[in-house]
Structures are given as structure tokens and as C-alpha cells.
Write a protein that holds these residues in place. Structure first.
Motif, PDB file in Angstrom:
ATOM      1  N   ALA A  63       9.920   0.905  -0.305  1.00 42.73           N
ATOM      2  CA  ALA A  63       8.807   0.007   0.226  1.00 42.73           C
ATOM      3  C   ALA A  63       9.022  -1.502  -0.507  1.00 42.73           C
ATOM      4  O   ALA A  63       8.630  -2.452  -0.210  1.00 42.73           O
ATOM      5  N   VAL A  64       9.268  -1.228  -1.994  1.00 39.06           N
ATOM      6  CA  VAL A  64       9.185  -1.957  -3.212  1.00 39.06           C
ATOM      7  C   VAL A  64       9.974  -3.175  -2.631  1.00 39.06           C
ATOM      8  O   VAL A  64      10.430  -4.427  -2.569  1.00 39.06           O
ATOM      9  N   ALA A  84       1.461   4.108 -11.319  1.00 41.82           N
ATOM     10  CA  ALA A  84       1.022   2.021 -11.380  1.00 41.82           C
ATOM     11  C   ALA A  84       2.584   1.413 -12.077  1.00 41.82           C
ATOM     12  O   ALA A  84       2.279  -0.080 -11.414  1.00 41.82           O
ATOM     13  N   ALA A  85       2.720   2.212 -13.507  1.00 39.73           N
ATOM     14  CA  ALA A  85       3.628   1.211 -14.364  1.00 39.73           C
ATOM     15  C   ALA A  85       5.052   1.020 -13.121  1.00 39.73           C
ATOM     16  O   ALA A  85       6.093  -0.058 -13.638  1.00 39.73           O
ATOM     17  N   THR A  86       5.816   1.990 -12.686  1.00 35.35           N
ATOM     18  CA  THR A  86       6.763   2.348 -11.968  1.00 35.35           C
ATOM     19  C   THR A  86       6.766   1.006 -10.943  1.00 35.35           C
ATOM     20  O   THR A  86       7.531   0.633 -10.607  1.00 35.35           O
ATOM     21  N   PHE A  87       5.645   0.959 -10.257  1.00 30.82           N
ATOM     22  CA  PHE A  87       5.430  -0.256  -9.059  1.00 30.82           C
ATOM     23  C   PHE A  87       5.682  -1.217  -9.300  1.00 30.82           C
ATOM     24  O   PHE A  87       6.247  -2.818  -8.986  1.00 30.82           O
ATOM     25  N   PHE A 115       0.769  -1.177  -0.057  1.00 31.83           N
ATOM     26  CA  PHE A 115       0.356  -0.201  -0.058  1.00 31.83           C
ATOM     27  C   PHE A 115       1.042   1.361  -0.149  1.00 31.83           C
ATOM     28  O   PHE A 115       0.110   2.424  -0.454  1.00 31.83           O
ATOM     29  N   VAL A 116       2.268   1.834   0.645  1.00 33.04           N
ATOM     30  CA  VAL A 116       2.762   2.424   1.076  1.00 33.04           C
ATOM     31  C   VAL A 116       3.480   2.454  -0.586  1.00 33.04           C
ATOM     32  O   VAL A 116       3.523   3.493  -1.257  1.00 33.04           O
ATOM     33  N   ALA A 117       4.007   1.405  -1.359  1.00 32.41           N
ATOM     34  CA  ALA A 117       4.392   1.616  -2.352  1.00 32.41           C
ATOM     35  C   ALA A 117       2.945   1.997  -4.061  1.00 32.41           C
ATOM     36  O   ALA A 117       4.033   3.165  -3.894  1.00 32.41           O
ATOM     37  N   MET A 160       3.228  12.445  -3.990  1.00 29.64           N
ATOM     38  CA  MET A 160       4.258  11.345  -3.931  1.00 29.64           C
ATOM     39  C   MET A 160       5.317  11.280  -3.400  1.00 29.64           C
ATOM     40  O   MET A 160       5.851  12.366  -3.625  1.00 29.64           O
ATOM     41  N   ASN A 161       5.999   9.684  -3.697  1.00 31.82           N
ATOM     42  CA  ASN A 161       7.119  10.243  -2.392  1.00 31.82           C
ATOM     43  C   ASN A 161       8.143   9.137  -3.404  1.00 31.82           C
ATOM     44  O   ASN A 161       7.881   7.858  -2.895  1.00 31.82           O
ATOM     45  N   ALA A 162       8.852   9.333  -4.160  1.00 26.92           N
ATOM     46  CA  ALA A 162       8.752   8.451  -4.984  1.00 26.92           C
ATOM     47  C   ALA A 162       9.966   7.027  -4.395  1.00 26.92           C
ATOM     48  O   ALA A 162      10.662   6.439  -4.722  1.00 26.92           O
ATOM     49  N   PHE A 163      11.302   8.122  -3.703  1.00 22.66           N
ATOM     50  CA  PHE A 163      12.235   7.084  -2.966  1.00 22.66           C
ATOM     51  C   PHE A 163      11.655   6.204  -1.928  1.00 22.66           C
ATOM     52  O   PHE A 163      11.957   5.327  -1.355  1.00 22.66           O
TER      53      PHE A 163
END
Ligand code: C5P
Length: 322
Positions: A201-202, A130-133, A122-124, A193-196
Motif C-alpha cells: 500500500a505504501v 507508525a515508524a515503519t510507515f 489507511f491500509v498502510a 497487521m500484515n506487513a506485506f
């Protein structure tokens, strides 16, 4: 040799692998949408969603385990229907013995890891596109392969190693492309959103996915216990860690207030329910895939979900909200 289970003549192994690929694609899209389509102050609690998922998965597994239980043993009450109270009582006792067998504690390890992973997911999805995740989360194939080689002594063919290498390069390329736009973004939807944070998280979720999946496969394939009984044990051991974040939240049942249940499920709309139901389906499919195929095949099948998500994402507009 036991007969290979099939659905409409198709081996369950392939049916479950393909269904899991579609489920994975749907989950990423729906989970992402359910998190970013509302302002953060109006979004549902991830911890409640994880707990609800475990309760539903556990209840379904308990029902299937109960129905599959062989009650025609010499000591069972004979000549009566399944729903005869004596037969029912006998079945409940048998199921209880199966679920609480001496080695049930082994499921506590994947249970804790999966609860952590399900929360990290959920954090990710809340912090990455969506595509990056979807692409980054495929790194779990690498961790799964590593744990399979180390813990299950699996040998991978050169083709599989090559496929893993290409996957690692693919994930690297996506991360480098994203590197230039990392930091705080609004994701085009006004949602911060915080990409880092999302990427960290991922990475942790990939680690728990590999370890929990391989550990579950090891427990499942090294004993005679039924898959559905193992699923019940997994859900039972998940309840406590799934409750922990709730107990420390504002909606804690430990601090009873008139509306704590409403607070626990505040903002739980259609998209949140869809996320939970798809998670439940995913959990049950994952268990079938681990039993009838293995974790590495599961990884390759779910990477198909990238293609499915990509096609779907092209036709879904980004949600906008004030
Ligand atoms: O991403 P990954 O494939 O590792 O996710 C597996 C998912 O399946 C997790 O959400 C986990 O809780 C669920 N699962 C389950 N029952 C199993 C094995 C996994 O519900 N027996």
C-alpha cells in the motif's frame, strides 16, 4: 513581480513547509492510533473519513475562493457592500464560471489519484508500525523527483541527488530490518497487521503521491487560475471516486435503510475526527507548498517529520485492547 506573501514577516513558503512537516508527523501518529487502538470490528470506515475530508476541504476552499474573488470589475454592481444580494449573485456567477472553466477537467486526474492514495494510506497505517510507515512513505520523494524531472523538466543539483540516494538507502535499511519480522503481527496491540500488505500500500501510495503532486503543480503553474479555485475543482472531482467504495459498502445510501447514515459514520470517535481534521489541514498546506515552493522541497521538508514522529513515539505508549 508579485509580492511574496508572508505571515508576521515570515515568507509563506517557509511557514507552510515547517507547518506541513509538523502536520505530517501528527497525521502518522494520530491516524495510526485511531486505527489500531480499537479492535478491527470496532474501527471507523476509512472510505467515510476520505469522503468527509474532501467535503470539508472543498467547503473551506470554496469559501476562500469566494472571498478572494475580485468583484470590483466594470460590470459588477458598484457602490454596494459585499453582502448586497446583487453583489452576492454576481460573485456566485463569477465563481461558477471560474470553477467550471474549460480546463477544469485537468483536475480529475490528480483528484482520482489522491482519493486512491488517501484510501491506501489507511491500509498502510493499519498494517505497519507508525515508524515503519513514516520512513517507507518517504519514498514518495524519489517518485516525486522522478516525475518532476520527466514532466516538469526540473534539474536537480548534485546535493539533492545525493540526499535522495541517502534517503533510498535509509528506506532500504528499515525494510531489511523489518523483513525479519514481516508477516502477520499483532503490533503489540492485539490488532492483526500484515506487513506485506502495508508495504505494498505504501509503494502504491508513493507512486500516486509523486504523480498527483507533480501533475497538480504543472496545472497550477501553467495557468492563471487561482489556487483556491483549483482546490475546489480538485475536491469536486474527488467526490465521485470517494463515493465509490461507500456505494459498494453495507452503509450504501443506494440501499436506503433507516440507519445508513449512522452506519456510515459508525465508530467515528474523537481520534477519527482528529485524523480527518489533520488530513484537511494537510491538504490545504500541501496546496500552498506546491504553489509557493515546489514538490521536491515539500518532500525534503516532510522527511523532517520522521524526526518529530520519532521524538513523539518515544513518549507514547502502545495502545492495548482485548
Ligand atoms: O503524501 P502527499 O504529500 O502526496 O499527500 C498530499 C495530500 O494533500 C493528499 O491527501 C491530497 O489529497 C492532499 N492535497 C489536497 N489539495 C491539493 C493537493 C494535495 O488536498 N491541492
Amino acid at each position: 513581480q508579485a509580492a511574496v506573501p508572508s505571515i508576521c514577516g515570515m515568507p509563506l513558503k517557509y511557514v507552510s513547509l515547517v507547518t506541513l512537516a509538523v502536520q505530517n508527523a501528527l497525521l502518522t501518529l494520530i491516524m495510526h492510533y485511531s486505527r489500531v487502538s480499537a479492535a478491527p470490528s470496532h474501527t471507523y470506515s476509512a472510505a467515510s473519513a476520505v469522503l468527509l475530508t474532501e467535503l470539508l476541504k472543498g467547503s473551506i476552499s470554496l469559501t476562500v475562493a469566494f472571498l478572494r474573488l475580485d468583484y470590483c470589475s466594470p460590470s459588477s454592481p458598484s457602490g454596494s457592500s459585499l453582502w448586497n444580494p446583487r453583489v452576492l449573485l454576481y460573485r456566485f456567477r463569477r465563481l461558477g464560471k471560474e470553477v467550471f472553466r474549460p480546463d477544469c477537467w485537468k483536475l480529475s486526474i490528480p483528484a482520482i489519484l489522491y482519493v486512491i492514495q488517501n484510501n491506501l494510506q489507511f491500509v498502510a497505517v493499519s498494517n505497519l508500525e507508525a515508524a515503519t510507515f513514516q520512513v517507507s512513505y518517504q519514498m514518495k520523494i524519489l517518485t516525486t523527483a522522478a516525475f518532476s524531472v520527466v514532466m516538469l523538466r526540473k534539474k536537480l543539483s548534485p546535493t539533492k541527488w545525493l540526499a535522495l540516494l541517502f534517503l533510498a538507502i535509509g528506506v532500504g535499511v528499515v525494510q531489511i530490518q523489518n523483513g525479519s519480522s514481516s508477516g502477520h503481527t499483532s503490533g503489540g496491540s492485539g490488532h492483526d497487521m500484515n506487513a506485506f500488505k502495508g508495504f505494498m500500500a505504501v509503494v502504491m501510495a508513493c507512486f500516486t503521491s509523486g504523480l498527483a503532486g507533480v501533475y497538480f503543480e504543472m496545472v497550477l503553474k501553467n495557468s492563471q487560475a487561482d489556487l483556491w479555485v483549483r482546490n475546489v475543482q480538485l475536491s469536486l472531482f474527488s467526490l465521485l471516486p470517494a463515493l465509490v467504495p461507500i456505494l459498494f459498502s453495507d452503509a450504501s445510501p443506494a440501499r436506503p435503510s433507516p440507519g445508513w447514515l449512522q452506519q456510515l459514520f459508525a465508530n467515528f470517535g474523537a481520534w477519527a475526527w482528529a485524523t480527518v481534521l489533520i488530513q484537511v489541514l494537510g491538504g490545504l498546506l500541501t496546496a500552498l507548498v506546491i504553489k509557493y515552493a515546489d514538490n521536491i522541497l515539500k518532500g525534503f521538508a516532510t522527511s523532517l517529520s520522521i524526526v518529530i514522529s520519532f521524538l513523539a513515539l518515544r513518549s507514547i505508549p502502545t495502545p492495548q485492547h482485548p
